[in-house]
Design a protein around this motif. Structure first.
Motif, PDB file in Angstrom:
ATOM      1  N   ALA A   1     111.088  93.912 -71.158  1.00  0.00           N
ATOM      2  CA  ALA A   1     112.321  93.131 -71.018  1.00  0.00           C
ATOM      3  C   ALA A   1     113.522  94.037 -70.795  1.00  0.00           C
ATOM      4  CB  ALA A   1     112.532  92.264 -72.264  1.00  0.00           C
ATOM      5  N   MET A   2     113.610  95.130 -71.526  1.00  0.00           N
ATOM      6  CA  MET A   2     114.736  96.038 -71.360  1.00  0.00           C
ATOM      7  C   MET A   2     114.700  96.721 -69.990  1.00  0.00           C
ATOM      8  SD  MET A   2     116.742  95.743 -73.844  1.00  0.00           S
ATOM      9  CE  MET A   2     117.813  97.112 -73.492  1.00  0.00           C
ATOM     10  N   LEU A   3     113.515  97.087 -69.521  1.00  0.00           N
ATOM     11  CA  LEU A   3     113.395  97.673 -68.187  1.00  0.00           C
ATOM     12  C   LEU A   3     113.836  96.688 -67.112  1.00  0.00           C
ATOM     13  CD1 LEU A   3     110.089  99.728 -68.304  1.00  0.00           C
ATOM     14  CD2 LEU A   3     112.407 100.585 -68.074  1.00  0.00           C
ATOM     15  N   ALA A   4     113.459  95.419 -67.266  1.00  0.00           N
ATOM     16  CA  ALA A   4     113.848  94.405 -66.283  1.00  0.00           C
ATOM     17  C   ALA A   4     115.361  94.207 -66.284  1.00  0.00           C
ATOM     18  CB  ALA A   4     113.140  93.085 -66.582  1.00  0.00           C
ATOM     19  N   VAL A   5     115.969  94.204 -67.458  1.00  0.00           N
ATOM     20  CA  VAL A   5     117.426  94.039 -67.554  1.00  0.00           C
ATOM     21  C   VAL A   5     118.140  95.247 -66.956  1.00  0.00           C
ATOM     22  CG1 VAL A   5     119.355  93.873 -69.178  1.00  0.00           C
ATOM     23  CG2 VAL A   5     117.333  92.451 -69.501  1.00  0.00           C
ATOM     24  N   GLN A   6     117.654  96.441 -67.234  1.00  0.00           N
ATOM     25  CA  GLN A   6     118.276  97.640 -66.681  1.00  0.00           C
ATOM     26  C   GLN A   6     118.114  97.696 -65.156  1.00  0.00           C
ATOM     27  OE1 GLN A   6     120.187 100.064 -68.079  1.00  0.00           O
ATOM     28  NE2 GLN A   6     120.193  98.727 -69.857  1.00  0.00           N
ATOM     29  N   LYS A   7     116.965  97.276 -64.660  1.00  0.00           N
ATOM     30  CA  LYS A   7     116.738  97.251 -63.218  1.00  0.00           C
ATOM     31  C   LYS A   7     117.692  96.248 -62.556  1.00  0.00           C
ATOM     32  CE  LYS A   7     113.063  96.653 -59.827  1.00  0.00           C
ATOM     33  NZ  LYS A   7     111.650  96.332 -59.630  1.00  0.00           N
ATOM     34  N   ALA A   8     117.889  95.089 -63.188  1.00  0.00           N
ATOM     35  CA  ALA A   8     118.817  94.089 -62.656  1.00  0.00           C
ATOM     36  C   ALA A   8     120.243  94.618 -62.679  1.00  0.00           C
ATOM     37  CB  ALA A   8     118.710  92.796 -63.452  1.00  0.00           C
TER      38      ALA A   8
ATOM     39  N   VAL B   1     115.618  89.975 -58.688  1.00  0.00           N
ATOM     40  CA  VAL B   1     115.501  90.908 -59.816  1.00  0.00           C
ATOM     41  C   VAL B   1     116.271  90.365 -61.018  1.00  0.00           C
ATOM     42  CG1 VAL B   1     116.138  93.226 -60.596  1.00  0.00           C
ATOM     43  CG2 VAL B   1     115.056  92.922 -58.385  1.00  0.00           C
ATOM     44  N   SER B   2     117.430  89.772 -60.763  1.00  0.00           N
ATOM     45  CA  SER B   2     118.229  89.206 -61.840  1.00  0.00           C
ATOM     46  C   SER B   2     117.506  88.026 -62.505  1.00  0.00           C
ATOM     47  CB  SER B   2     119.585  88.753 -61.302  1.00  0.00           C
ATOM     48  OG  SER B   2     120.341  88.139 -62.299  1.00  0.00           O
ATOM     49  N   ALA B   3     116.895  87.170 -61.688  1.00  0.00           N
ATOM     50  CA  ALA B   3     116.149  86.036 -62.231  1.00  0.00           C
ATOM     51  C   ALA B   3     114.944  86.509 -63.041  1.00  0.00           C
ATOM     52  CB  ALA B   3     115.703  85.121 -61.100  1.00  0.00           C
ATOM     53  N   GLN B   4     114.289  87.568 -62.570  1.00  0.00           N
ATOM     54  CA  GLN B   4     113.148  88.109 -63.310  1.00  0.00           C
ATOM     55  C   GLN B   4     113.598  88.672 -64.656  1.00  0.00           C
ATOM     56  OE1 GLN B   4     111.139  91.264 -61.254  1.00  0.00           O
ATOM     57  NE2 GLN B   4     109.484  91.392 -62.750  1.00  0.00           N
ATOM     58  N   ALA B   5     114.730  89.370 -64.667  1.00  0.00           N
ATOM     59  CA  ALA B   5     115.247  89.915 -65.924  1.00  0.00           C
ATOM     60  C   ALA B   5     115.626  88.795 -66.885  1.00  0.00           C
ATOM     61  CB  ALA B   5     116.460  90.804 -65.650  1.00  0.00           C
ATOM     62  N   GLU B   6     116.212  87.742 -66.349  1.00  0.00           N
ATOM     63  CA  GLU B   6     116.574  86.600 -67.189  1.00  0.00           C
ATOM     64  C   GLU B   6     115.323  85.958 -67.792  1.00  0.00           C
ATOM     65  OE1 GLU B   6     118.566  82.218 -66.591  1.00  0.00           O
ATOM     66  OE2 GLU B   6     119.283  83.868 -65.334  1.00  0.00           O
ATOM     67  N   GLY B   7     114.274  85.846 -66.992  1.00  0.00           N
ATOM     68  CA  GLY B   7     113.022  85.290 -67.493  1.00  0.00           C
ATOM     69  C   GLY B   7     112.385  86.163 -68.559  1.00  0.00           C
ATOM     70  N   GLU B   8     112.408  87.476 -68.350  1.00  0.00           N
ATOM     71  CA  GLU B   8     111.855  88.390 -69.356  1.00  0.00           C
ATOM     72  C   GLU B   8     112.641  88.303 -70.667  1.00  0.00           C
ATOM     73  OE1 GLU B   8     109.218  90.399 -69.415  1.00  0.00           O
ATOM     74  OE2 GLU B   8     108.568  90.002 -67.359  1.00  0.00           O
ATOM     75  N   ALA B   9     113.969  88.243 -70.564  1.00  0.00           N
ATOM     76  CA  ALA B   9     114.792  88.142 -71.764  1.00  0.00           C
ATOM     77  C   ALA B   9     114.548  86.812 -72.476  1.00  0.00           C
ATOM     78  CB  ALA B   9     116.270  88.287 -71.402  1.00  0.00           C
ATOM     79  N   ARG B  10     114.414  85.747 -71.698  1.00  0.00           N
ATOM     80  CA  ARG B  10     114.140  84.433 -72.293  1.00  0.00           C
ATOM     81  C   ARG B  10     112.792  84.443 -73.010  1.00  0.00           C
ATOM     82  NH1 ARG B  10     113.453  81.442 -68.036  1.00  0.00           N
ATOM     83  NH2 ARG B  10     115.649  81.432 -67.496  1.00  0.00           N
ATOM     84  N   ASN B  11     111.775  85.049 -72.372  1.00  0.00           N
ATOM     85  CA  ASN B  11     110.458  85.132 -73.001  1.00  0.00           C
ATOM     86  C   ASN B  11     110.508  85.935 -74.298  1.00  0.00           C
ATOM     87  OD1 ASN B  11     109.293  83.645 -70.974  1.00  0.00           O
ATOM     88  ND2 ASN B  11     108.501  85.417 -69.867  1.00  0.00           N
ATOM     89  N   LEU B  12     111.304  86.975 -74.325  1.00  0.00           N
ATOM     90  CA  LEU B  12     111.440  87.789 -75.527  1.00  0.00           C
ATOM     91  C   LEU B  12     112.133  87.004 -76.640  1.00  0.00           C
ATOM     92  CD1 LEU B  12     110.968  90.637 -76.707  1.00  0.00           C
ATOM     93  CD2 LEU B  12     113.267  91.204 -75.929  1.00  0.00           C
ATOM     94  N   MET B  13     113.184  86.255 -76.281  1.00  0.00           N
ATOM     95  CA  MET B  13     113.930  85.499 -77.289  1.00  0.00           C
ATOM     96  C   MET B  13     113.145  84.313 -77.830  1.00  0.00           C
ATOM     97  SD  MET B  13     117.883  85.551 -76.028  1.00  0.00           S
ATOM     98  CE  MET B  13     117.630  85.311 -74.276  1.00  0.00           C
ATOM     99  N   THR B  14     112.332  83.681 -77.004  1.00  0.00           N
ATOM    100  CA  THR B  14     111.560  82.524 -77.466  1.00  0.00           C
ATOM    101  C   THR B  14     110.262  82.921 -78.149  1.00  0.00           C
ATOM    102  OG1 THR B  14     110.478  82.296 -75.309  1.00  0.00           O
ATOM    103  CG2 THR B  14     112.495  81.001 -75.681  1.00  0.00           C
ATOM    104  N   GLY B  15     109.908  84.190 -78.092  1.00  0.00           N
ATOM    105  CA  GLY B  15     108.696  84.649 -78.762  1.00  0.00           C
ATOM    106  C   GLY B  15     107.455  84.579 -77.893  1.00  0.00           C
TER     107      GLY B  15
END
Length: 106
Positions: free
Chosen positions: A73-80, A51-65
């Motif tokens: 992305a926020m749901l994934a981070v909150q779930k992690a 779950v942590s790796a998935q949240a990191e990937g979602e955040a990375r995808n958001l930051m890189t556009g």
């Protein structure tokens, strides 16, 4: 959007299906063919890591556009974060139980 409607989308926890044959052998299969306590802990840690790796990937995808969906992305981070907090609570309870057992007189 009502957050209560998202509850069925969460993955359910697997029920504990057995206990270990020996309290000292956490790697042994359960008496009823279920997972041992040590294996359950390993599985839970792997799920938290996933779950942590998935949240990191979602955040990375958001930051890189690559993704413009901030909600996901926020749901994934909150779930992690929630998974990590749960893991830490279980860890604290295990340490407390270990200390209590060590205080017992034989």
């Amino acid at each position: 959007m009502d957050p209560i409607q998202n509850i069925p989308q969460l993955t359910p926890l697997n029920p504990v299906s057995g206990t270990a044959k020996s309290g000292l052998d956490s790697g042994a299969a359960g008496a009823e063919g279920g997972l041992a306590f040590g294996d359950l802990l390993k599985q839970a840690l792997q799920e938290v890591n996933q779950v942590s790796a998935q949240a990191e990937g979602e955040a990375r995808n958001l930051m890189t556009g690559e993704s413009a969906d901030m909600h996901t992305a926020m749901l994934a981070v909150q779930k992690a974060d929630l998974s990590f907090q749960m893991m830490m609570a279980v860890r604290s309870k295990l340490i407390d139980a270990y200390r209590e057992v060590m205080r017992m007189q034989m």
